[in-house]
Structure formats: C-alpha cells, structure tokens
Write an enzyme that holds these catalytic residues in place. Structure first.
Site, PDB file in Angstrom:
ATOM      1  N   GLU A  34      18.337 102.376  46.290  1.00 58.57           N
ATOM      2  CA  GLU A  34      17.728 102.166  44.973  1.00 58.57           C
ATOM      3  C   GLU A  34      16.231 102.286  45.126  1.00 58.57           C
ATOM      4  O   GLU A  34      15.602 101.447  45.775  1.00 58.57           O
ATOM      5  CB  GLU A  34      17.987 100.729  44.510  1.00 58.57           C
ATOM      6  CG  GLU A  34      19.152 100.506  43.627  1.00 58.57           C
ATOM      7  CD  GLU A  34      19.139  99.056  43.126  1.00 58.57           C
ATOM      8  OE1 GLU A  34      18.071  98.563  42.703  1.00 58.57           O
ATOM      9  OE2 GLU A  34      20.198  98.430  43.193  1.00 58.57           O
TER      10      GLU A  34
ATOM     11  N   ASP B 169      12.134  90.747  37.296  1.00 58.31           N
ATOM     12  CA  ASP B 169      11.912  90.566  38.725  1.00 58.31           C
ATOM     13  C   ASP B 169      11.205  89.267  39.052  1.00 58.31           C
ATOM     14  O   ASP B 169      10.296  88.841  38.351  1.00 58.31           O
ATOM     15  CB  ASP B 169      11.113  91.742  39.277  1.00 58.31           C
ATOM     16  CG  ASP B 169      11.975  92.990  39.373  1.00 58.31           C
ATOM     17  OD1 ASP B 169      13.060  92.901  39.956  1.00 58.31           O
ATOM     18  OD2 ASP B 169      11.575  94.036  38.826  1.00 58.31           O
TER      19      ASP B 169
END
EC number: 4.2.1.20
Lengths: 427, 269
Positions: free
Chosen positions: B53, B64
């Site tokens: 990824e 995040d």
C-alpha cells in the site's frame, strides 16, 4: 434590479407561505455538485442517525417548542434590528440596518446552532459532545449549551489559537468544558476539526460532534443552516416593519458561512434582494495570505463535503490567513459554493485593513464594537452603499461582538503601549 | 498478477496475504523506494509483503493517528509531489509485489479521477484504497477505475450496517478493507474482537477477500488476524520500524510478519 414593486414585496412577505423545505439538498446532501459525504465509512452510521433524528425532530412540535423557548428565554431572541444612521453616512448615505446577533447570550449567532444540536444530542441519548473552535466563539457557545443541558464537553482548539484567545479558553474551562490544544498541522481551526473527527471516529457510539458551521458532511450543512435561519426570518420581518420594503442587499461575513447562510435564507425567495457574502481577504488576494475560498479557491473536498477551498495543485489544503480567527479557514460550506455558481449570491473579499477600518468606524459612530469577523460584513456594506447610493436599504448581519478581539484591535491600532492587553501572542 | 490472483495464491499456500503500508516519499522519494523494496524482500528466509500500500501523503489525514500523520508530514516537508507517485508505483511493481495506492480523495479529485486512474494503471498499480470516499459518492471514481481496470478497495467498519456492508461489497473489487476497531490508524496493544465479527458479517455478503487493518503491530497480532481474515494490513508499525532500523529493519519486520501470517520459510514449489 432594485425592485421597488411593493406588491411583490408584500406578497413574498406573507408569513408561512414559503415551503420551509424548498431549498433542501438532495437526500445525499448535495447542493448541485457540492456537499455530500466524503467521510470515513466508520462515521456514516452516525451521520445517518443524526440526519434521521433531525428529520423527526424538526417535525416534532415538542422539539420545536423547546428550542423556541430556549432561544427566547435563554439566548434572548429575537435579536433587534438597529438602524445605524451615522455609520450609514459613510456608506454612500444608504440606510443601514444591523441584525444584532452580538446581543445574543454568549455574544454571537453561534448560540442558535449549539442549542439546537445540544437538544438533538439529548434526543439521541448521547452523553458526550465534542467541538472544534477557532476564535473560541463556537467553543464557548458549545460549553454553554453543555453546561445548561448537563452534557460532557471536549473542545479541540489549535494551539496557535489557544494562545491568541486565552480568555476564551478560560471561559470554556469555567463552563466545565475540557479544552484540548491541537498542535498538529498548522495548529489552527482546520487542524482542530481534524482532531475532533479523529476523536469522533473512536468514540462515535456515545459522542456527538457538534460542528460549528454550515460545512462538513451531510446533514451538517442543512442542520446548521436551518438552526440559523431564524436570523434571516426575523430580519426580513423587522426590515419590512421598519421600512415597509425589502432591502437591496443583505450582507454577511463568510468563513465557514453559518451566519451568512442563516440570514440569506430569510431572503432567498426574494430574487430582488442581493445576497452578498464577504470573505477574508487577509493581506489581499494577490498576497496569497487570505481565507477567500469562494473568491479565489477551487472545488475540492475537505472535512466531509465538496466545496470551494484553498489548495495547491496537488490537492494539499493550503493554510488560510485572516486577522479574524473565525474567518481563518481554507474551506466554506457547500451551499455557498452552490449559491455562488448559480449566481443567487455573490461573494467578495475584504482585506484586514478594510475590516479594521469598519471595526473602528462602527465603534466611533454608533458605540458598537463588532467582532472582527462581522467587521468584514460592515466593510462590505461601506462598499455596497457607495455603489448603490442613498436610496438603498442594506441589512448587515452583525454576527458577533468584539470583546474577544480587543487584544488584536489594541495591537492593530496601537491603543496600548505594550504588545497587548492580556499579553496574548498575536500574529 | 491481479489482486484476485495474489489472494488466491496465498490461500493456496494456506497463508493470509501480508499487506504493508508506507507513505510515498517518506522520508524522501529515493528512501521510500528502498523501504518498499525491503518490505517485499523480507529477510532472505521468509518473503515479505504480497501487497504494498503506497500512501499519498496528505495535509489533512483525518483517518490517521500520530505515526502516519508525522510520516506524511515529513514526506511533504521533504517536497513530495503527487506526480512522483507513479515512479514509486513502477518500482514496487518491478519487485513482483502487487502495488495499490491508499489516498484521501482530494488529491485524486484535484489530479482528475480519470487521469489519475490512467497514470496509475500505466505505472503498474492495481487498485486504490479510499479511506474517505464511500461508494455513495464514488460514481466518477468507479467509472474511471473500471475504464482503466483498477480495483476499487473500499472500507467497512464495525459501525457499518448490514445494508452498507452489502452495498460496499457490491461496489468494491480486489479486496475489502475491514477496519478492525473504531478509530484511526496506529499500532495498538491488541486487535479487538470486533475485527473477527466484522469479517464474519462481511463474508455473508461477498466472495471478495477481506483484509483487516488498524492496530496490527506484531507477528503475534498478524497470526491472530490471519486465522480469520484473508489479508493482514500493517502500517504504523512499519513506519516505527523504518524510523528505528531503516530498510534492514523493515525487511526483517516484514519477514517476521510473513511468518506470522503463515508464509513458510522455503518458497512453495
């Protein structure tokens, strides 16, 4: 286009005639190609819950009556409409009326939204409220509503802003809220929103994110707009009572755009009334240091909605700048993007210097110290009045009072010998 | 090799797929290419990641936690530009691992979804994970991705209703990304039991492989998740390891995780 057709004006003024849901977005929250839900899947269920609960609540006479009671007996609504003749003399001689949201409890329009959302929190059975704040106005309003309705309150505030708005931090703490300084990113409003979203995704089961402006993912732009529509509805009735006609223009400052969308909606079905939003021009659009998402931004997605925003060619969000912390935001609510594209509303930028000129002018001519945010609308009225001339009637949303801005003003005008009154760090 | 084939081959070897995340350009573009290569290589005994990824660093990464925020911020401060993504994707494709991109929507919106899909496919990318784009808003992206034969990897969360899991599974391809917990990315001490339940619910609606991410930090976690999921996604822990021990540490950690998800130390015949 200055419609003097009094028949049309009277007709449009008939109470209850306009369909209250006539300007709603589609079921996905889209205003044209703007709005929507650009959100993590984890939060979609909460957005759905909020949208459903709000649909029920706004059709529930008990909820409506409770909100009306709080707005009247607690917040002090209706707020007056004040004609300001001495100020108007500087605006081309136009008749200028100020919608006095500065006289609401907590000193700004923000209380309309927080009372409505806090009542929804109670309906949803949640116990904890989180919010973001820039200047501290929305944080103080949220802390106030949470104190009143016995809800736990956490306010995220950029570390830069906790320093320059230290008194509002103290207010929130006094009201029982926990203030969490955010030092990620640019440590200002957009980063406070990011951090609130991170909290929400982890705690969504018992937590409501009480967003402070008519932006974000659906249903926030609709919900917050409708909670502020009372500003426009009162203004329309009041200006008709004072003058017997509709104004040429309604003027408001636009950061996220909640006070503007609220007052605009009172007049949105009156096509002869110009709706004019004033964005933060900062040091001037050419300087690159401003917060004018509509006048100089491009479409993109930020904080859950598609709208205009300040970004670079890679789609990285730019840092906004304004002397006013409440307009220091790189995005804008999606309905404003739609109103700008369709031409129903127009948007201009006002520089720091123009806003501060209007700030001092209103103080000296009328004895009213406005919030620096609202001073952007006043500066817009000075320009519009000059363009439209002495026959014009202008309604300006005085969205907040200027007490919170005294440190900035003292420094800007050199009113005290040292750096500031409270020693706060100003940029 | 397609994502479908990667997951099929892993299943044949009775292993879960190991999916590793790092931001592109972290800490610099050339360094990130070295880290991605190390992540695939493993330690020479056990191979590393099957799927890589490649994150696009973004100014406002709301999904995040602190580790990825800091790494993304470092990449941006070091001058990462979206146009540099495609060379990194090509370099990962050359390793033989399957490159996918993880990105918030605005950089793609700005680049132009069709142009982005075209350039990513040309570089050898296989799909895109979109943490803040749900299928409800993805018409333009779905069309672009189909046009350029990229997989559309959407997320499901413990809070997703059955109806939304079904809808998301129907719109997705390649694999589904199951968020193990309600929260942002970041290494955690344990992987919640809600992950197993979410994978079970998801399988009821789809034949697509299900990868589990958020919070996987150790080979032990990876082994635990590999018992019930088709893919194990590790991000923040790779960043921590890269910060401590550089590419060698990343290679070693990838091998540890590889053993955790069930890779045999000798390659399958």
């Amino acid at each position: 286009m200055t419609a003097r057709d009094s028949d049309a004006s009277r007709q449009a003024a008939t109470p209850g005639e306009a369909d209250p849901h006539g300007h709603d977005p589609d079921p996905g929250g889209h205003f044209g190609s703007y709005g929507g839900r650009f959100m993590p899947e984890a939060l979609i269920a909460a957005q759905d819950e909020l949208a459903e609960e709000y649909e029920k609540a706004r059709n529930d006479p008990e909820f409506v009556a409770e909100l009306e009671r709080l707005l009247r007996d607690y917040a002090g609504r209706p707020s007056p409409l004040t004609e300001v003749e001495r100020f108007g003399a500087h605006a081309g001689g136009a008749r200028v009326f100020l919608k006095r949201e500065d006289l609401n409890h907590t000193g700004s329009h923000k209380i309309n939204n927080v009372l409505g959302q806090a009542l929804l929190v109670k309906r949803m059975g949640k116990r904890r409220v989180i919010a973001e704040t820039g200047a501290g106005q929305h944080g103080v309003a949220t802390a106030t509503a949470c104190a009143l309705l016995d809800l736990d309150c956490v306010v995220y505030m950029g570390a830069t802003d906790t320093e320059r708005q230290a008194l509002n931090v103290a207010r929130m703490r006094l009201l029982g809220a926990e203030v969490r300084p955010v030092d990620t990113g640019s440590a200002t409003l957009k980063d406070a929103i990011n951090e609130a979203l991170r909290d929400w995704v982890a705690n969504v089961a018992d937590t409501h994110y009480l967003l402070g402006t008519a932006a974000g993912a659906h249903p926030f732009p609709l919900l917050v707009r409708n909670l502020h529509r009372v500003i426009g509805e009162e203004s329309r009735e009041q200006v008709l009572r004072h003058t017997g006609r509709l104004p040429e223009a309604v003027v408001a400052c636009v950061g996220g755009g909640s006070n503007a969308i609220g007052i605009f909606h009172g007049f949105i079905d009156d096509p002869e009334v110009r709706l004019v939003g004033m964005e933060a021009g900062g040091h001037g659009l050419d300087s690159g240091e401003h917060g004018a998402a509509l006048t100089s931004g491009t479409p993109g997605t930020l904080h859950g909605a598609r709208s205009y925003l300040l970004q670079d060619e890679d789609g990285q969000i730019a840092e906004a700048y304004s002397i006013s912390a409440g307009l220091d935001y790189p995005g804008v609510g999606p309905e404003h993007a739609w109103l700008a594209d369709t031409g129903r509303a127009e948007y201009r930028a006002v520089t720091d210097d123009e806003a501060m000129h209007a700030f001092r002018l209103l103080s000296r001519t009328e004895g009213i110290i406005p919030a620096i945010e609202s001073a952007h609308a006043l500066a817009g009225a000075l320009r519009l009045g000059a363009e439209l001339g002495p026959e014009a009637v202008l309604v300006v949303n005085l969205s907040g009072r200027g007490d919170k801005d005294m440190d900035t003003a003292a420094q800007y005008f050199g009113l005290v010998p040292e750096a500031g009154i409270t020693g706060g760090d100003q940029r | 090799m397609s994502l479908h084939e990667v997951f099929r081959d892993c299943a044949t070897r009775r292993s879960a797929a190991l999916i590793g995340y790092l931001p592109a350009g972290f800490p610099t573009v050339p360094d990130s290419v070295e880290l991605f290569r190390a992540m695939v290589r493993g330690d020479g005994d056990t191979p590393g990641c099957d799927v890589v990824e490649i994150g696009i660093p973004y100014s406002d990464p709301v999904m995040d936690g602190p580790t990825i925020q800091a790494a993304s911020g470092e990449a941006l401060r070091n001058g990462f530009r979206v146009r540099q993504l495609f060379d990194i994707v090509s370099a990962v494709a050359e390793t033989g691992a399957a490159p996918v991109v993880m990105t918030y929507w605005n950089p793609v919106h700005r680049y132009g979804p069709d142009a982005f899909a075209r350039d990513l496919a040309a570089a050898g990318g296989l799909g895109v994970i979109t943490p803040d784009l749900v299928p409800d808003e993805a018409d333009e992206w779905l069309a672009a991705a189909r046009q350029h034969r990229l997989d559309r990897i959407f997320l499901v969360a413990p809070s997703s209703t059955e109806r939304r899991v079904a809808m998301t599974a129907g719109a997705g391809s390649g694999f589904l990304y199951a968020a193990s917990v309600m929260g942002v990315t970041g290494a955690r001490d344990s992987v919640s039991g809600s992950a197993r339940e979410l994978v079970r619910r998801t399988r009821a609606h789809t034949e697509l492989p299900v990868g589990v991410g958020l919070g996987v930090r150790t080979a032990g976690h990876a082994a635990e998740v590999a018992e019930f999921a088709d893919g194990v996604i590790v991000g923040s822990a790779f960043i921590d390891r890269a910060g401590q021990d550089g590419a060698a540490g990343v290679a070693e950690f990838a091998a540890e995780l590889g053993r955790g998800v069930g890779k045999s130390s000798t390659p399958a015949p």
